[in-house]
Design a protein around this motif. Structure first.
Motif, PDB file in Angstrom:
ATOM      1  N   PRO A 115       0.821  -1.210   0.000  1.00  0.00           N
ATOM      2  CA  PRO A 115       0.000   0.000   0.000  1.00  0.00           C
ATOM      3  C   PRO A 115       0.857   1.262   0.000  1.00  0.00           C
ATOM      4  N   LEU A 140      -0.691   7.322   6.551  1.00  0.00           N
ATOM      5  CA  LEU A 140      -1.779   6.463   6.121  1.00  0.00           C
ATOM      6  C   LEU A 140      -1.236   5.497   5.081  1.00  0.00           C
ATOM      7  N   TYR A 141      -1.790   4.270   5.042  1.00  0.00           N
ATOM      8  CA  TYR A 141      -1.406   3.253   4.070  1.00  0.00           C
ATOM      9  C   TYR A 141      -2.662   2.894   3.274  1.00  0.00           C
ATOM     10  N   LEU A 142      -2.683   3.255   1.985  1.00  0.00           N
ATOM     11  CA  LEU A 142      -3.893   3.188   1.172  1.00  0.00           C
ATOM     12  C   LEU A 142      -4.014   1.835   0.489  1.00  0.00           C
ATOM     13  N   PRO A 143      -5.012   1.021   0.850  1.00  0.00           N
ATOM     14  CA  PRO A 143      -5.097  -0.349   0.336  1.00  0.00           C
ATOM     15  C   PRO A 143      -5.346  -0.439  -1.163  1.00  0.00           C
ATOM     16  N   LYS A 151      -2.801  -6.571  -0.761  1.00  0.00           N
ATOM     17  CA  LYS A 151      -3.864  -5.591  -0.591  1.00  0.00           C
ATOM     18  C   LYS A 151      -4.708  -5.904   0.648  1.00  0.00           C
ATOM     19  N   THR A 154      -8.633  -2.822   4.734  1.00  0.00           N
ATOM     20  CA  THR A 154      -8.826  -1.554   5.434  1.00  0.00           C
ATOM     21  C   THR A 154      -7.570  -0.689   5.344  1.00  0.00           C
ATOM     22  N   THR A 155      -7.748   0.605   5.553  1.00  0.00           N
ATOM     23  CA  THR A 155      -6.640   1.553   5.537  1.00  0.00           C
ATOM     24  C   THR A 155      -5.817   1.426   6.817  1.00  0.00           C
ATOM     25  N   GLY A 182      -3.226  -1.795  11.336  1.00  0.00           N
ATOM     26  CA  GLY A 182      -3.132  -2.296   9.966  1.00  0.00           C
ATOM     27  C   GLY A 182      -3.337  -3.783   9.879  1.00  0.00           C
TER      28      GLY A 182
END
Length: 264
Positions: A115, A140-143, A151, A154-155, A182
């Motif tokens: 992500p 933030l880690y964007l899926p 993948k 959730t974010t 996470g």
């Protein structure tokens, strides 16, 4: 896979070329990086400078009967100084994981992009006597930016406070305290790092580090690493690291990388 490797090689060459021919005299001292250790520095990238920190690592983890071997071909973090005390950050990794059961490698190799990381670092206060330099980071880690094999649903998110003390002209002590969420789990994991750095000569430094986390509903993880950094110039740094786990889990960590600072 070869496509990603070629991109990484081209990327490294272009960074070195641009750095060598930039005006070194305009650089505000030697760059301070957030790699190769796990401890994030409280210092922000100078205003209107771009800093690229990248490299690769190999990690062997698991027990004798079940092992996972992960190779990350590029761990690229981009840091840009937006204000005197604020930087914005973006990072993306490409990894390949192989699984072994009783020494036999399975065919189901997983590979792809992690992500995308988006975040910021704030310089809270400078060092004053016994009071440390303090910084604050959040990501933030964007899926939806990750490959299928990596993948999450959730974010992810994390934050940490970063502290640094100058012990003398050659040594320093830094540490982080924070939390992360996470891996599709609502569980909070409390994070810590502690690193001692020593400058052998002006351009060559070594460090030793302890780090880990305390998940709310699982056992704590404790690890160590050690390594060296070498300044080719005030704006180019090489690094190398070796590490392992103290608690069960990680058997071996090997890492090497390059950091470059470019004026905008």
């Amino acid at each position: 896979m070869q496509f990603y490797k070629n991109i990484s090689l081209t990327f490294f060459i272009s960074l070195i070329f641009n750095s060598v021919f930039s005006q070194e005299k305009t650089n505000p001292g030697a760059l301070i990086t957030d790699r190769p250790d796990q401890t994030e520095s409280p210092s922000v990238v100078p205003k209107r400078y771009l800093q690229i920190e990248t490299g690769g690592f190999y990690k062997n983890s698991g027990e004798k009967t079940l092992r996972k071997k992960t190779t990350t071909f590029n761990t690229t973090l981009l840091r840009y100084g937006l204000l005197n005390n604020l930087e914005i950050r973006a990072g993306w990794d490409f990894s390949e994981t192989k699984t072994e059961i009783n020494g036999v490698e399975l065919d189901n190799t997983t590979s792809g992009l992690s992500p995308l990381l988006l975040g910021a670092k704030i310089g809270v206060t400078e060092e004053k006597g016994i009071l440390p330099e303090i910084g604050f980071l959040a990501h933030l880690y964007l899926p939806f930016t990750a490959s299928t094999d990596f993948k999450p649903k959730t974010t992810g998110a994390d934050f940490r406070f970063s502290f640094a003390h100058t012990l003398n002209k050659k040594s320093s002590l830094s540490y982080n305290l924070g939390a992360s969420w996470g891996d599709d789990s609502p569980e909070t994991s409390y994070v810590y790092t502690l690193v001692y750095g020593y400058s052998i000569i002006d351009k060559l430094g070594i460090y030793a580090e302890l780090y880990g986390d305390f998940p709310e509903n699982n056992r704590a993880n404790h690890l160590w690493d050690a390594g060296l950094t070498y300044l080719l110039s005030n704006s180019i740094q090489l690094d190398a690291t070796v590490g392992s786990g103290i608690s069960k889990g990680q058997n071996l960590l090997l890492s090497a990388g390059l950091s470059v600072r470019l004026p905008n």
